[in-house]
Scaffold this motif. Sequence first.
Motif, short mmCIF file in Angstrom:
data_model
loop_
_atom_site.label_atom_id
_atom_site.label_comp_id
_atom_site.label_asym_id
_atom_site.label_seq_id
_atom_site.Cartn_x
_atom_site.Cartn_y
_atom_site.Cartn_z
N ARG A 181 10.12 8.50 -6.36
CA ARG A 181 10.36 7.25 -5.62
C ARG A 181 9.84 7.49 -4.20
O ARG A 181 10.36 8.29 -3.46
CB ARG A 181 11.85 6.89 -5.58
N SER A 182 8.77 6.79 -3.86
CA SER A 182 8.17 6.96 -2.55
C SER A 182 8.46 5.74 -1.69
O SER A 182 9.19 4.84 -2.07
CB SER A 182 6.65 7.12 -2.69
N GLY A 183 7.84 5.73 -0.51
CA GLY A 183 7.99 4.57 0.36
C GLY A 183 7.45 3.32 -0.28
O GLY A 183 7.86 2.21 0.05
N ARG A 184 6.52 3.47 -1.26
CA ARG A 184 6.00 2.31 -1.96
C ARG A 184 7.05 1.74 -2.91
O ARG A 184 6.95 0.61 -3.35
CB ARG A 184 4.73 2.71 -2.72
N GLY A 235 0.81 -1.20 0.00
CA GLY A 235 0.00 0.00 0.00
C GLY A 235 0.85 1.25 0.00
O GLY A 235 2.05 1.22 -0.26
N PHE A 236 0.24 2.37 0.32
CA PHE A 236 0.97 3.63 0.36
C PHE A 236 0.19 4.62 1.22
O PHE A 236 -1.00 4.46 1.49
CB PHE A 236 1.19 4.20 -1.04
N ASP A 237 0.89 5.66 1.63
CA ASP A 237 0.29 6.71 2.45
C ASP A 237 -0.65 7.54 1.57
O ASP A 237 -0.23 8.03 0.52
CB ASP A 237 1.39 7.60 3.03
N GLU A 245 -1.00 11.86 -5.01
CA GLU A 245 -0.68 12.64 -6.20
C GLU A 245 0.80 12.52 -6.58
O GLU A 245 1.14 12.52 -7.77
CB GLU A 245 -1.06 14.11 -6.00
N ARG A 246 1.68 12.40 -5.59
CA ARG A 246 3.11 12.33 -5.88
C ARG A 246 3.47 11.01 -6.57
O ARG A 246 4.52 10.91 -7.22
CB ARG A 246 3.92 12.48 -4.60
N LEU A 303 9.65 6.83 -15.84
CA LEU A 303 8.42 7.61 -15.94
C LEU A 303 7.27 6.92 -15.25
O LEU A 303 6.41 7.54 -14.66
CB LEU A 303 8.09 7.89 -17.41
N GLY A 304 7.21 5.58 -15.38
CA GLY A 304 6.27 4.77 -14.62
C GLY A 304 4.84 5.25 -14.63
O GLY A 304 4.20 5.40 -15.65
N LEU A 305 4.33 5.52 -13.42
CA LEU A 305 2.93 5.91 -13.27
C LEU A 305 2.65 7.27 -13.89
O LEU A 305 1.51 7.54 -14.27
CB LEU A 305 2.56 5.91 -11.78
#
Length: 407
Positions: free
Chosen positions: A346-349, A331-333, A338-339, A355-357
């Motif tokens: 690159r997030s905690g996920r 999951g994710f916060d 939006e980020r 480019l990805g998402l």
Amino acid sequence: MRRARLRISVITGAIITLLVTVVGGIAQTVMTQAQNDQVWRELRYGAARGDLSSPPGCTWLYAPGVPRLANAPGGFPVRADLDRVRATHEAVERTVRRDNTVYLVRSQVRADGDVVQAVFDMRFQLADRRYLWGALGIAEVVGLVAAAVTGAVLGRRAVAPLAEALARQRRFVTDASHELRTPVTQVYTRAQVLSRQARAENLPARHRDELARLVGSAGRLGEVLDDLLLSASLTAGPARRAERGPVDLAELARSVVAEESDRARENRLTITVDAPPHPLFVDGIESALRRAVGELLTNAIGHTPAHGRITVALAGVRGAVELTVTDTGAGFDPAETERLFERFHRSGRGGRYGLGLALLREVVTHHGGTLTATGRPGRGARFTIRLPQGTGPLARPAAQPVKSGRP
């Protein structure tokens, strides 16, 4: 570019319209005030010193013993005002609306002691004001036409340098990505060969690990180049739009899931496609939509631990087709929703570097759709693509839903 030109046209039109309105309002206010001041001056003079038997035009004077003129309007004099003046000896002024016109009325005591009431008919002044409003209306229409033409010309000229710069940027990205694609592919292939040889020849673990990292880096670089090419091609204009056609999103999703079946088994994941038996057509570019669905599935696989489950659900909802990918991963916060769609974020996920998402949202947006994401830390994530429903050829019997991974 079209939105920028339209925005400039709207802003220009709004400014010209506002200017015409302000000027018209000022003109109307000035003229109304000037007319009222002039009429009240004449009315006060007539009430104080005017000839009772021969008043000026549009004016009538009423006093005791003075015969009523033949053209005098009905309903005058105003008896209540005359009685008040007799009682207080103070002048009384009022505005009376009657018979589709406006009358200004002044009642006062003259120097000789007579109580006089003066009435002025404003119909000609009101007509002048209506003519002014008509002229302002015509000026407003002319101003809007001028604003539209001016805005279109200014928008085209103002945006032209930016459009040219963006076109050059797209050409550079396309050319650079295309030229780099072949050598990167060769590096990736050679790195894979060296990695397999290292394992076959039982080289030290340190060398095998370094070669594995080289293979991964070359693969990711190739993915970035593919993303850049796709992003540039989405804005390539008519040449790219010619590739649009009916795409069965349900069949496309089953195909993408089948392609990822080996990877799902390696990661001990279960992927299920939940789609109706009939086709779900959308109008779009099949290769771009395939990349978008593949990106969602890759993202889910990369963030779902072993023995997890991924569900790809499709449905027609009120003139649209919805494709939802749900996983049981990390999951994710919600604050980072939006980020997630920012380029190279690159997030905690986690997620691959590229480019990805962001590219996924770009693909969906260019197809007139929307992309939303919901999730909770440790409780999985859900990504939903919503595209306008299209028409396609006659439906053929749909394949059975694909289920890959662990039984």
